[in-house]
Design an enzyme around this catalytic site. Structure first.
Site, PDB file in Angstrom:
ATOM      1  N   GLU A  50      -1.703   5.345   5.045  1.00 43.83           N
ATOM      2  CA  GLU A  50      -0.654   3.886   5.084  1.00 43.83           C
ATOM      3  C   GLU A  50       0.546   4.052   5.997  1.00 43.83           C
ATOM      4  O   GLU A  50       1.480   3.375   5.432  1.00 43.83           O
ATOM      5  CB  GLU A  50      -0.363   3.943   3.507  1.00 43.83           C
TER       6      GLU A  50
ATOM      7  N   GLY B 281       0.891  -1.298  -0.174  1.00 49.50           N
ATOM      8  CA  GLY B 281       0.029   0.161   0.213  1.00 49.50           C
ATOM      9  C   GLY B 281       0.754   1.309  -0.120  1.00 49.50           C
ATOM     10  O   GLY B 281       0.352   2.143  -0.558  1.00 49.50           O
TER      11      GLY B 281
END
Length: 409
Positions: free
Chosen positions: A386, A264
């Site tokens: 993230e 991610g």
């Protein structure tokens, strides 16, 4: 899927420009062809509607379906259940190009891909068979659910719990800042098993379907950017989830969540690259045509030098992101630190590039008639989600101080 056809037939859609900031510089032919396919998709299907989606505040389902037909729904999932079977590098160049068309929508596509990969890698066969083909085509959307109102950077402190009762888990708790919430069909939720040890080892993962009794949503958040994807709080009140929806083994949820975040971070950094590239291109066009003091802005040495600085920041960011993508595919033991470096460097520097490009537009850059302000608003959050960039510094320094150095005295 079009991506497979491009790779199998070996034809090229490549741009022949020798521009030093061409995103395909140095890429192998197959990756360059995928990049060009994504670029054409973003240019035709996304960029003309970017501002409209920002105002509407909903995911453009028609375009997501077209993205699924392209092979963008499960890019680095195996082909067994409809995935494109491509590398992390392929994914990085795809997300970079899609974000030039719309950062917010591209970022959601990257999150959906992270969920599809988690299912493909850790999920039970039956669940993969049932869900992945539809996820690959964006017939069903996925959302990643780790953060809670009281658990952000300290993700191991999550308090959502699941109690096993027969063939079900009964889930109670809440999740916050969930992208796609209310629109997504499948929610990949990290939670704590009732009675399990505190900390990371007590966490596991369940896939919870939209419409499950006891599962509800809060109001749609009003955000600075990322407006084409809805964000809401999730609430679970005695929510019954079949045990067959478990992703991975007991106590392994934190590992799954962190493995997902490695990719991610590369994905979201790639989205920052696209915003920076488009902003730099727009700035160059503007400097060449805008005149002040009797000459174009591109004739002023300050602007020339500033462009050079911005281009260098973007190019070095692209290099570190693509290297992290390749090392993630290679499963290097250093992958956590390398992905953190890529996310830290690219999201910080690409924000500077977009901000610097906006400055070159002067007051026009501040108007919503011009797209550069939307790129700025959309990528600001990349330094937060993230894993915040402060946490990236923590991960990198931890690696530096706990491993044997290269040349010891």
């Amino acid at each position: 899927m079009l991506l497979r056809n491009i790779l199998s037939k070996g034809f090229s859609l490549r741009n022949s420009s020798s521009y030093c900031m061409r995103p395909s510089v140095g890429l192998e032919r197959d990756v360059e062809d995928v990049l060009e396919a994504a670029h054409q998709f973003a240019k035709k299907e996304m960029y003309p509607k970017m501002a409209e989606w920002d105002k509407q505040g909903e995911l453009p389902m028609d375009v997501l379906k077209k993205a699924g037909e392209m092979g963008f729904g499960a890019i680095y999932c195996s082909g067994d259940h409809g995935g494109s079977g491509l590398s992390r590098l392929h994914a990085s160049v795809i997300f970079e190009q899609l974000s030039m068309g719309c950062v917010s929508t591209a970022a959601y596509i990257s999150i959906h891909n992270m969920c599809a990969w988690m299912l493909d890698t850790y999920g039970p066969d039956k669940l993969k068979e049932d869900l992945l083909p539809d996820m690959a085509l964006f017939n069903k959307l996925g959302s990643y659910c780790l953060t809670e109102p009281d658990a952000g950077s300290d993700a191991a402190s999550i308090r959502t719990t699941a109690t096993k009762k027969g063939d079900y888990y009964v889930v109670n708790g809440s999740k916050a800042f969930i992208s796609g919430a209310g629109t997504s069909d499948n929610y990949f939720v990290m939670m704590r098993q009732d009675g399990a040890a505190p900390g990371a080892k007590g966490i596991f993962c369940l896939m919870i379907e939209n419409g499950t009794e006891g599962f509800s949503f809060g109001k749609k958040e009003d955000k600075l950017g990322w407006n084409s994807q809805p964000t809401r709080i999730l609430t679970f009140e005695d929510c019954k989830v079949p045990i067959t929806n478990q992703i991975g083994k007991d106590g392994f949820g934190f590992n799954i969540a962190m493995a997902g975040l490695n990719g991610g971070r590369v994905n979201i950094a790639s989205c920052s690259l696209g915003a920076a590239q488009r902003s730099l291109d727009l700035a160059i066009e503007h400097l060449k045509c805008r005149k002040q003091f009797g000459k174009t802005l591109s004739d002023f040495q300050y602007n020339q030098f500033k462009l050079a600085e911005l281009a260098t920041k973007l190019y070095t960011s692209r290099l570190i992101v693509r290297n992290a993508a390749e090392q993630l595919d290679n499963d290097l033991p250093e992958k956590v630190a390398l992905c953190a470096m890529a996310k830290l460097h690219a999201t910080d520097n690409c924000f500077d590039v977009v901000n610097g490009a906006l400055q070159m537009f002067g007051g026009y850059g501040f108007l919503k008639d011009y797209p550069i302000q939307q790129y700025l608003r959309d990528i600001r959050v990349h330094q937060i989600l993230e894993g915040t960039n402060e946490m990236m510094r923590l991960l990198i320094s931890r690696d530096l101080l706990t491993k044997d150095i290269f040349w010891s005295s």
